[in-house]
Scaffold this motif. Sequence first.
Motif, mmCIF file in Angstrom:
data_model
loop_
_atom_site.group_PDB
_atom_site.id
_atom_site.type_symbol
_atom_site.label_atom_id
_atom_site.label_comp_id
_atom_site.label_asym_id
_atom_site.label_seq_id
_atom_site.Cartn_x
_atom_site.Cartn_y
_atom_site.Cartn_z
ATOM 1 N N PHE A 93 0.829 -1.198 0.000
ATOM 2 C CA PHE A 93 0.000 0.000 0.000
ATOM 3 C C PHE A 93 0.867 1.254 0.000
ATOM 4 O O PHE A 93 0.560 2.230 -0.696
ATOM 5 C CB PHE A 93 -0.947 -0.006 1.203
ATOM 6 N N ALA A 94 1.972 1.236 0.744
ATOM 7 C CA ALA A 94 2.880 2.389 0.777
ATOM 8 C C ALA A 94 3.435 2.675 -0.612
ATOM 9 O O ALA A 94 3.517 3.832 -1.030
ATOM 10 C CB ALA A 94 4.017 2.134 1.767
ATOM 11 N N LYS A 95 3.798 1.628 -1.354
ATOM 12 C CA LYS A 95 4.304 1.812 -2.719
ATOM 13 C C LYS A 95 3.232 2.419 -3.618
ATOM 14 O O LYS A 95 3.510 3.274 -4.454
ATOM 15 C CB LYS A 95 4.783 0.479 -3.301
ATOM 16 N N LYS A 96 1.970 1.993 -3.435
ATOM 17 C CA LYS A 96 0.867 2.547 -4.225
ATOM 18 C C LYS A 96 0.656 4.025 -3.886
ATOM 19 O O LYS A 96 0.381 4.834 -4.777
ATOM 20 C CB LYS A 96 -0.419 1.752 -3.986
ATOM 21 N N LEU A 97 0.777 4.372 -2.610
ATOM 22 C CA LEU A 97 0.651 5.776 -2.216
ATOM 23 C C LEU A 97 1.739 6.627 -2.865
ATOM 24 O O LEU A 97 1.465 7.714 -3.382
ATOM 25 C CB LEU A 97 0.736 5.916 -0.694
ATOM 26 N N VAL A 98 2.969 6.134 -2.845
ATOM 27 C CA VAL A 98 4.086 6.870 -3.449
ATOM 28 C C VAL A 98 3.850 7.031 -4.950
ATOM 29 O O VAL A 98 4.018 8.119 -5.503
ATOM 30 C CB VAL A 98 5.429 6.168 -3.168
ATOM 31 N N THR A 99 3.436 5.941 -5.616
ATOM 32 C CA THR A 99 3.167 6.000 -7.054
ATOM 33 C C THR A 99 2.084 7.032 -7.354
ATOM 34 O O THR A 99 2.215 7.839 -8.279
ATOM 35 C CB THR A 99 2.736 4.613 -7.581
ATOM 36 N N LEU A 100 1.029 7.041 -6.555
ATOM 37 C CA LEU A 100 -0.057 7.993 -6.742
ATOM 38 C C LEU A 100 0.422 9.428 -6.507
ATOM 39 O O LEU A 100 0.126 10.328 -7.291
ATOM 40 C CB LEU A 100 -1.208 7.661 -5.795
ATOM 41 N N ALA A 101 1.196 9.641 -5.453
ATOM 42 C CA ALA A 101 1.683 10.988 -5.130
ATOM 43 C C ALA A 101 2.630 11.519 -6.196
ATOM 44 O O ALA A 101 2.703 12.719 -6.431
ATOM 45 C CB ALA A 101 2.369 10.976 -3.766
ATOM 46 N N GLU A 102 3.370 10.625 -6.854
ATOM 47 C CA GLU A 102 4.341 11.054 -7.861
ATOM 48 C C GLU A 102 3.763 11.092 -9.279
ATOM 49 O O GLU A 102 4.407 11.575 -10.202
ATOM 50 C CB GLU A 102 5.567 10.144 -7.825
ATOM 51 N N LYS A 103 2.530 10.613 -9.442
ATOM 52 C CA LYS A 103 1.940 10.524 -10.777
ATOM 53 C C LYS A 103 1.694 11.904 -11.396
ATOM 54 O O LYS A 103 1.898 12.097 -12.585
ATOM 55 C CB LYS A 103 0.636 9.740 -10.718
ATOM 56 N N TRP A 104 1.245 12.851 -10.595
ATOM 57 C CA TRP A 104 0.963 14.192 -11.100
ATOM 58 C C TRP A 104 1.823 15.212 -10.377
ATOM 59 O O TRP A 104 2.126 15.085 -9.200
ATOM 60 C CB TRP A 104 -0.512 14.547 -10.902
ATOM 61 N N ASP A 105 2.180 16.245 -11.090
ATOM 62 C CA ASP A 105 3.014 17.306 -10.526
ATOM 63 C C ASP A 105 2.109 18.361 -9.880
ATOM 64 O O ASP A 105 1.893 19.445 -10.423
ATOM 65 C CB ASP A 105 3.869 17.925 -11.636
ATOM 66 N N ILE A 106 1.546 18.016 -8.712
ATOM 67 C CA ILE A 106 0.604 18.923 -8.048
ATOM 68 C C ILE A 106 1.123 19.458 -6.716
ATOM 69 O O ILE A 106 0.445 20.227 -6.055
ATOM 70 C CB ILE A 106 -0.753 18.225 -7.795
ATOM 71 N N TRP A 107 2.322 19.080 -6.338
ATOM 72 C CA TRP A 107 2.807 19.404 -5.001
ATOM 73 C C TRP A 107 3.631 20.677 -4.952
ATOM 74 O O TRP A 107 3.981 21.150 -3.888
ATOM 75 C CB TRP A 107 3.609 18.228 -4.443
ATOM 76 N N ARG A 108 3.963 21.255 -6.096
ATOM 77 C CA ARG A 108 4.767 22.482 -6.118
ATOM 78 C C ARG A 108 3.917 23.663 -6.549
ATOM 79 O O ARG A 108 3.036 23.533 -7.390
ATOM 80 C CB ARG A 108 5.936 22.336 -7.094
ATOM 81 N N ASP A 109 4.216 24.822 -5.983
ATOM 82 C CA ASP A 109 3.526 26.045 -6.369
ATOM 83 C C ASP A 109 4.119 26.522 -7.681
ATOM 84 O O ASP A 109 5.313 26.778 -7.782
ATOM 85 C CB ASP A 109 3.707 27.108 -5.287
ATOM 86 N N LYS A 110 3.287 26.621 -8.691
ATOM 87 C CA LYS A 110 3.754 27.051 -10.009
ATOM 88 C C LYS A 110 3.256 28.454 -10.331
ATOM 89 O O LYS A 110 3.264 28.864 -11.485
ATOM 90 C CB LYS A 110 3.281 26.063 -11.069
#
Length: 84
Positions: A41-58
Amino acid sequence: MLRDPPKPVLGGLSLGAEKPEDAPTTVTKDGVHCCSSNKTFAKKLVTLAEKWDIWRDKGVIKLPEDEKMTVDLVENWQKEYKAG
């Protein structure tokens, strides 16, 4: 005596969420902490979090004029406005 709950920390983006002390944590390249004792499950969470570039202020996003929100101001707002 009851105390107010802690306020969200927007600068650190914790928003009041804390990880359990005993939960293993994986941190993504963008600094997202994925906590789970289940490695799959942790690997799936990481994959999901890294799938889209939504964590940086653009910065400000570009919107077509017809999608922009209009805000009606109160008459004489300049006279009524009091700086915080």
